[in-house]
Design a protein around this motif. Sequence first.
Motif, short mmCIF file in Angstrom:
data_model
loop_
_atom_site.label_atom_id
_atom_site.label_comp_id
_atom_site.label_asym_id
_atom_site.label_seq_id
_atom_site.Cartn_x
_atom_site.Cartn_y
_atom_site.Cartn_z
N LEU A 47 0.56 -1.26 -0.32
CA LEU A 47 0.10 -0.04 0.33
C LEU A 47 1.00 1.23 0.29
O LEU A 47 1.41 1.21 0.78
N GLU A 48 0.88 2.80 -0.57
CA GLU A 48 0.96 3.84 -0.97
C GLU A 48 0.05 4.04 -0.60
O GLU A 48 -0.45 4.88 -1.40
N TRP A 49 0.42 5.46 0.59
CA TRP A 49 -0.29 6.41 0.93
C TRP A 49 0.35 8.10 -0.03
O TRP A 49 0.93 7.69 0.14
N MET A 50 -0.75 8.34 -0.93
CA MET A 50 -0.75 9.39 -2.08
C MET A 50 -0.74 10.57 -1.24
O MET A 50 -0.35 11.78 -1.43
N GLY A 51 -2.03 10.55 -0.28
CA GLY A 51 -1.95 11.95 0.22
C GLY A 51 -3.56 12.24 1.12
O GLY A 51 -4.23 11.26 1.05
N ALA A 52 -3.82 13.63 1.26
CA ALA A 52 -5.37 13.12 2.33
C ALA A 52 -5.30 15.27 2.93
O ALA A 52 -4.78 15.98 2.73
N ILE A 53 -6.51 15.12 2.45
CA ILE A 53 -7.31 16.47 2.99
C ILE A 53 -8.23 16.31 4.46
O ILE A 53 -9.13 14.92 4.67
N SER A 54 -8.67 16.70 5.48
CA SER A 54 -8.33 17.04 6.99
C SER A 54 -9.89 17.84 7.02
O SER A 54 -10.14 17.85 5.66
N SER A 55 -10.25 17.26 7.91
CA SER A 55 -12.30 17.99 8.51
C SER A 55 -11.80 19.35 7.48
O SER A 55 -12.24 19.81 7.47
N SER A 56 -11.07 19.99 8.15
CA SER A 56 -10.34 21.65 8.41
C SER A 56 -11.02 21.91 6.72
O SER A 56 -10.24 23.03 6.83
N GLY A 57 -10.69 20.96 5.83
CA GLY A 57 -10.40 21.37 4.37
C GLY A 57 -7.85 21.58 4.47
O GLY A 57 -8.18 21.57 3.19
N SER A 58 -7.41 21.40 5.14
CA SER A 58 -5.77 21.15 4.31
C SER A 58 -5.61 19.95 3.87
O SER A 58 -5.85 19.02 4.29
N THR A 59 -4.35 19.65 3.28
CA THR A 59 -4.02 19.11 2.52
C THR A 59 -2.62 18.47 2.75
O THR A 59 -1.56 19.77 3.45
N TYR A 60 -2.46 17.55 2.40
CA TYR A 60 -1.10 16.75 2.62
C TYR A 60 -1.02 15.89 1.82
O TYR A 60 -1.33 14.96 0.97
N TYR A 61 0.85 15.69 1.58
CA TYR A 61 1.01 14.81 0.40
C TYR A 61 2.00 13.98 0.24
O TYR A 61 3.30 15.11 1.28
N ALA A 62 2.30 13.06 0.02
CA ALA A 62 3.68 12.18 -0.24
C ALA A 62 4.10 12.40 -0.62
O ALA A 62 4.68 13.52 -1.95
N PRO A 63 5.97 13.15 -0.55
CA PRO A 63 6.31 14.14 -1.17
C PRO A 63 6.70 12.91 -2.58
O PRO A 63 6.56 13.59 -3.63
N SER A 64 6.91 11.73 -2.75
CA SER A 64 6.87 11.69 -4.16
C SER A 64 6.26 11.81 -5.12
O SER A 64 6.09 11.40 -6.31
N LEU A 65 4.81 12.50 -4.39
CA LEU A 65 3.73 11.98 -5.71
C LEU A 65 3.13 13.69 -6.05
O LEU A 65 2.23 14.04 -6.94
N LYS A 66 3.51 14.93 -5.37
CA LYS A 66 2.96 16.03 -4.44
C LYS A 66 2.89 16.77 -5.39
O LYS A 66 2.22 17.74 -5.99
N SER A 67 3.79 16.67 -6.48
CA SER A 67 4.13 17.52 -8.07
C SER A 67 2.86 17.44 -8.48
O SER A 67 2.24 17.55 -9.36
N ARG A 68 2.27 16.19 -8.85
CA ARG A 68 1.53 15.31 -9.47
C ARG A 68 0.10 15.02 -9.03
O ARG A 68 -1.23 15.01 -9.85
N THR A 69 0.07 15.16 -7.68
CA THR A 69 -1.96 15.24 -6.80
C THR A 69 -2.30 16.56 -6.27
O THR A 69 -1.50 17.21 -6.32
N SER A 70 -3.53 16.21 -6.84
CA SER A 70 -4.64 17.32 -5.77
C SER A 70 -5.83 16.56 -5.50
O SER A 70 -6.11 15.73 -6.00
N ILE A 71 -5.61 16.90 -4.07
CA ILE A 71 -6.96 16.46 -2.93
C ILE A 71 -7.55 17.74 -3.49
O ILE A 71 -7.24 18.67 -1.89
N SER A 72 -8.96 17.19 -3.34
CA SER A 72 -10.17 18.38 -3.09
C SER A 72 -11.64 18.40 -2.07
O SER A 72 -11.93 16.69 -2.30
N ARG A 73 -12.14 18.54 -1.56
CA ARG A 73 -13.46 18.14 -1.88
C ARG A 73 -14.54 18.99 -1.82
O ARG A 73 -14.98 20.62 -1.67
#
Length: 123
Positions: A47-73
């Motif tokens: 399993l590879e964690w890619m990123g997340a969005i918190s309950s407050s809307g903050s986003t977090y990304y795995a360094p290896s995928l950060k340049s290509r990943t976007s998470i929204s809600r």
Amino acid sequence: QVQLQESGPGLVKPSQTLSLTCTVSGGSITTAPYFWSWIRQSPGKGLEWMGAISSSGSTYYAPSLKSRTSISRDTSKSQFTLQLTSVTPEDTAVYYCAGAKQLPLVDRSVGAWGQGTQVTVSS
């Protein structure tokens, strides 16, 4: 009990953008403290964690995928979305959405997980 369901295309062409949506039921994606993650598993790999969005809307990304990943809600629909740009065949994987109180999330016994959706990158 929180339930999650992934949706999106099962086939994406190389260089295009992969977009997946996770719909959450049985709970609110704004209830704190909680993190809503995207995780993937490629054939023969863990399993590879890619990123997340918190309950407050903050986003977090795995360094290896950060340049290509976007998470929204979309809180009105209780959904969160993954976009992965410039995909290659190496991005072929089962993609999971999940919710938990911790990051990164790579343990299926922690939190609530969707059933996963297969995405294949091929021309």
